[in-house]
Design an enzyme around this catalytic site. Structure first.
Site, PDB file in Angstrom:
ATOM      1  N   GLU A 112     -25.688  24.679  36.847  1.00  0.00           N
ATOM      2  CA  GLU A 112     -26.581  25.186  37.511  1.00  0.00           C
ATOM      3  C   GLU A 112     -27.893  25.635  36.703  1.00  0.00           C
ATOM      4  O   GLU A 112     -29.064  26.368  37.253  1.00  0.00           O
ATOM      5  CB  GLU A 112     -26.011  26.657  38.245  1.00  0.00           C
ATOM      6  CG  GLU A 112     -25.708  27.794  37.217  1.00  0.00           C
ATOM      7  CD  GLU A 112     -24.540  27.541  36.298  1.00  0.00           C
ATOM      8  OE1 GLU A 112     -24.001  28.299  35.414  1.00  0.00           O
ATOM      9  OE2 GLU A 112     -23.755  26.332  36.364  1.00  0.00           O
ATOM     10  N   HIS A 152     -23.287  24.041  31.971  1.00  0.00           N
ATOM     11  CA  HIS A 152     -23.526  24.642  33.201  1.00  0.00           C
ATOM     12  C   HIS A 152     -24.559  23.994  33.987  1.00  0.00           C
ATOM     13  O   HIS A 152     -25.714  23.930  33.918  1.00  0.00           O
ATOM     14  CB  HIS A 152     -24.449  25.961  32.778  1.00  0.00           C
ATOM     15  CG  HIS A 152     -23.692  27.034  32.274  1.00  0.00           C
ATOM     16  ND1 HIS A 152     -22.950  28.264  32.821  1.00  0.00           N
ATOM     17  CD2 HIS A 152     -23.155  27.484  30.925  1.00  0.00           C
ATOM     18  CE1 HIS A 152     -22.147  28.830  32.095  1.00  0.00           C
ATOM     19  NE2 HIS A 152     -22.509  28.346  30.813  1.00  0.00           N
ATOM     20  N   CYS A 167     -17.797  25.793  32.435  1.00  0.00           N
ATOM     21  CA  CYS A 167     -17.877  26.602  31.154  1.00  0.00           C
ATOM     22  C   CYS A 167     -16.334  27.368  30.830  1.00  0.00           C
ATOM     23  O   CYS A 167     -15.489  26.472  30.647  1.00  0.00           O
ATOM     24  CB  CYS A 167     -18.874  27.720  31.209  1.00  0.00           C
ATOM     25  SG  CYS A 167     -19.255  28.129  29.680  1.00  0.00           S
TER      26      CYS A 167
END
EC number: 4.3.2.10
Length: 214
Positions: free
Chosen positions: A194, A192, A83
């Site tokens: 994750e 992202h 990001c």
């Protein structure tokens, strides 16, 4: 056992990144480093980031993370940006009336604008949600991830896909966006991983296994 270092410079909740890494690499050590000293002995480095670019740059420079990142790149250590961690590696951002970044990649970071449209409909900014990512190069970080898989994005500024010789993945939101860029031992994503379910976890697993070459 590998030592995977996540740089903690006060910009964003890093525990979700650490948790995802522990899931895909349970035998490795995951460290949140607030100083370069805590990153000593690292085998892999992650540069995350959430928030305004000026604050991110100040937070990154203050503890001495710029020389650390440069050393890691020079030695061939695998580096992952996420990001705003990707955006700070660019040349300059339009955010905060213009902020110089690290210039590791020569591309700019642009604002989506207030009149962003697609098929005649106004698009919301920030861009938040799941977008398909088209893989633009054959890279170990894309291993076992189907082309066109969806990843989760949250951002108001973007790196253009046009005239981008580091482009590794692309998506669209009114304009063509660099979803990922790559050069030598660096791979950075606007999305992202994750927060991107199975595809994101696979990308993190690929990072854990990647030797920094492609």
């Amino acid at each position: 056992m590998q030592k995977i270092v996540i740089l903690d410079y006060g910009m964003g909740n890093l525990h979700s990144v650490a948790s995802a890494l522990q899931k895909v690499a349970p035998g490795d050590e995951v460290v949140l480093a607030t100083t370069p000293e805590q990153a000593e002995g690292a085998d892999r480095l992650i540069v995350p980031g959430v928030g305004a670019i000026r604050d991110c740059m100040e937070g990154f420079i203050r503890p001495g993370f710029v020389p650390l990142l440069n050393r890691c790149i020079e030695t061939g250590m695998p580096v992952l940006g996420i990001c705003v961690g990707m955006q700070i590696m660019m040349a300059r951002s339009e955010e905060n009336n213009g902020v110089d970044c690290l210039d590791i990649f020569p591309q700019p970071v642009k604002f989506f604008g207030t009149d962003l449209k697609e098929n005649g409909e106004r698009l919301k900014v920030p861009h938040m949600g799941w977008n398909q990512v088209q893989q633009k190069i054959d890279h170990p970080m894309w291993r076992d991830i189907e082309n066109g898989s969806r990843f989760y994005f949250v951002h108001s500024y973007y790196v253009p896909a046009e005239n981008n010789d580091a482009l590794a993945g692309e998506t669209e939101y009114g304009v063509r966006i660099a979803a990922a860029v790559a050069r030598e031992n660096i791979f950075s994503t606007q999305f992202h991983p994750e927060k991107s379910a199975d595809a994101g976890l696979q990308l993190l697993k690929n990072f854990v296994d990647w030797n920094g070459q492609y």
